[in-house]
Design an enzyme around this catalytic site. Structure first.
Site, PDB file in Angstrom:
ATOM      1  N   SER A  86       0.813  -1.221   0.000  1.00 48.15           N
ATOM      2  CA  SER A  86       0.000   0.000   0.000  1.00 48.15           C
ATOM      3  C   SER A  86       0.838   1.259   0.000  1.00 48.15           C
ATOM      4  O   SER A  86       0.369   2.338   0.377  1.00 48.15           O
ATOM      5  CB  SER A  86      -0.951   0.021   1.200  1.00 48.15           C
ATOM      6  OG  SER A  86      -2.190  -0.514   0.812  1.00 48.15           O
ATOM      7  N   THR A 188      -0.111   2.431   4.927  1.00 41.98           N
ATOM      8  CA  THR A 188       0.454   3.782   4.792  1.00 41.98           C
ATOM      9  C   THR A 188       1.596   3.956   5.764  1.00 41.98           C
ATOM     10  O   THR A 188       1.460   3.626   6.940  1.00 41.98           O
ATOM     11  CB  THR A 188      -0.618   4.841   5.110  1.00 41.98           C
ATOM     12  OG1 THR A 188      -1.562   4.832   4.069  1.00 41.98           O
ATOM     13  CG2 THR A 188      -0.011   6.238   5.234  1.00 41.98           C
ATOM     14  N   THR A 206       1.731   6.894   0.599  1.00 44.77           N
ATOM     15  CA  THR A 206       0.787   5.775   0.473  1.00 44.77           C
ATOM     16  C   THR A 206       0.306   5.623  -0.963  1.00 44.77           C
ATOM     17  O   THR A 206       0.369   6.574  -1.753  1.00 44.77           O
ATOM     18  CB  THR A 206      -0.442   6.046   1.376  1.00 44.77           C
ATOM     19  OG1 THR A 206      -1.260   4.887   1.415  1.00 44.77           O
ATOM     20  CG2 THR A 206      -1.284   7.199   0.871  1.00 44.77           C
ATOM     21  N   ARG A 216      -9.317   9.456  -6.535  1.00 50.66           N
ATOM     22  CA  ARG A 216      -9.560   9.604  -5.092  1.00 50.66           C
ATOM     23  C   ARG A 216      -8.270   9.986  -4.376  1.00 50.66           C
ATOM     24  O   ARG A 216      -7.207   9.413  -4.621  1.00 50.66           O
ATOM     25  CB  ARG A 216     -10.098   8.285  -4.535  1.00 50.66           C
ATOM     26  CG  ARG A 216     -10.391   8.299  -3.019  1.00 50.66           C
ATOM     27  CD  ARG A 216      -9.234   7.768  -2.203  1.00 50.66           C
ATOM     28  NE  ARG A 216      -9.583   7.624  -0.795  1.00 50.66           N
ATOM     29  CZ  ARG A 216      -8.697   7.369   0.166  1.00 50.66           C
ATOM     30  NH1 ARG A 216      -7.422   7.221  -0.123  1.00 50.66           N
ATOM     31  NH2 ARG A 216      -9.082   7.248   1.410  1.00 50.66           N
ATOM     32  N   THR A 239      -2.987   7.189  10.074  1.00 48.06           N
ATOM     33  CA  THR A 239      -3.221   6.073   9.174  1.00 48.06           C
ATOM     34  C   THR A 239      -4.678   5.650   9.329  1.00 48.06           C
ATOM     35  O   THR A 239      -5.341   6.030  10.285  1.00 48.06           O
ATOM     36  CB  THR A 239      -2.249   4.914   9.459  1.00 48.06           C
ATOM     37  OG1 THR A 239      -2.461   3.883   8.495  1.00 48.06           O
ATOM     38  CG2 THR A 239      -2.430   4.342  10.857  1.00 48.06           C
ATOM     39  N   GLY A 240      -5.150   4.855   8.366  1.00 45.03           N
ATOM     40  CA  GLY A 240      -6.538   4.396   8.431  1.00 45.03           C
ATOM     41  C   GLY A 240      -7.380   5.027   7.342  1.00 45.03           C
ATOM     42  O   GLY A 240      -6.859   5.417   6.301  1.00 45.03           O
TER      43      GLY A 240
END
Ligand code: SD4
Length: 327
Positions: A86, A188, A206, A216, A239-240
């Site tokens: 990622s 990330t 990321t 996006r 992150t997330g």
């Protein structure tokens, strides 16, 4: 009193006021961000690949180098690794099969640089740094970011590895965009560091959420959302699920909470609680985690769901720590 004398008198008052003002400004500058020299240097990174990224950053920090160089070199290691799926090369593509990368960087002097939806360049973090240092702007996106990178001598490469392409083709069979907490979206790398001068910097890079819509952009390249540094207060990265981090201007919020006196952990927890409160109807689907260093050299983290970890490198050791979670 003649107009001229009045003018001279007022000017004198003005100058005295200015001098007093300068003293106050001086004091403000010198009193800000009192540091604890025992705790330098220090580097924190998200997730378990943070361990190796920290070691790379440590080479610079332990030699007395700048935090900004350390965070750039640290995250580059992960960007170049095709097995980290990622970030950078080998990152999972969007739903059209295109690998689009987001990154940003911030130093101790509020200098910022960012790229979003950048294709074909293995090291978006270095392009972000070039935006910071070599342009009058702070953010370049898409084709413009690629054009700038090529002009600066970055190589155009295919970033879609066989493994990521295979996974994407598998995904196309159902083509359902349903990010699972801590899976598919957990790579990330965000890194924050303090150097031997006590200066703070941060970097975040990321490929974003796997199989996202083309175009996006998440939180990671957005200064204030995925990363924020105020040398007087602290440095924070996230992150997330980027949409949720952007919604609360996450990292800026954590820095402001630290400015009010909260410890890094308490500030991260308070920001995460805000996400939970606002998203309580869908909290099972949402993961957000923050890591933070204060200007005094304290550090901490918090997340929503268990499973988020972060790596901390101090003078003594490099260790992986399970973040405390709300749930
Ligand atoms: C994003 N925040 O693009 C990134 C994804 C991530 O751990 O951090 N995953 O929304």
């Amino acid at each position: 009193m003649s107009d001229r004398r009045k003018f001279l008198k007022n000017s004198a008052i003005g100058l005295t006021g200015l001098a007093a003002g300068s003293v106050a400004l001086e004091e403000l500058i010198h009193s800000s961000g009192k540091k604890n020299p025992k705790k330098f240097p220090l580097v924190l990174s998200t997730w378990n690949f943070g361990l190796k990224a920290n070691e790379e950053a440590w080479k610079i920090l332990s030699a007395g180098g700048r935090a900004i160089d350390a965070v750039e070199q640290g995250v580059r290691l992960v960007e170049a690794d095709p097995d980290e799926r990622s970030v950078g090369y080998g990152g999972r593509p969007d739903r059209d099969g295109r690998v689009t990368l987001d990154a940003c960087i911030m130093d101790e002097n509020m200098n910022i640089g960012s790229v979003a939806c950048l294709e074909h360049i293995k090291h978006p973090i270095s392009v972000a740094r070039a935006v910071m240092e070599k342009t009058p702007h702070v953010m370049l996106v898409g084709d413009g970011a690629l054009q700038f990178a090529l002009e600066k001598g970055f190589q155009k490469e295919n970033l879609l590895t066989e493994a990521s392409e295979k996974e994407w083709k598998e995904w196309l069979k159902t083509a359902k965009y349903q990010p699972v907490v801590n899976i598919e979206n957990h790579d990330t790398i965000g890194m924050v560091a303090m150097d031997t001068s006590g200066n703070l910097s941060g970097a975040c890079t990321t490929s974003g959420m796997a199989f996202k819509m083309h175009g996006r952009v998440g939180d990671s390249p957005i200064i204030g959302a995925g990363l924020y540094v105020d040398n007087e207060v602290g440095a924070v990265t996230a992150t997330g699920h980027g949409e949720e981090v952007i919604r609360i201007a996450g990292c800026h919020l954590v820095v402001e909470l630290m400015r009010q006196g909260m410890s890094p952990e308490k500030a991260c927890k308070t920001a995460v609680e805000r996400v939970c409160r606002k998203q309580k109807h869908r909290i099972n689907e949402v993961q957000v985690g923050f890591i933070a260093i204060s200007s005094k050299g304290e550090y901490g983290a918090y997340c929503i769901h268990p499973g988020f970890n972060y790596a901390v490198r101090t003078n003594e050791r490099n260790s992986l720590i399970e973040s405390k979670s709300i749930l």
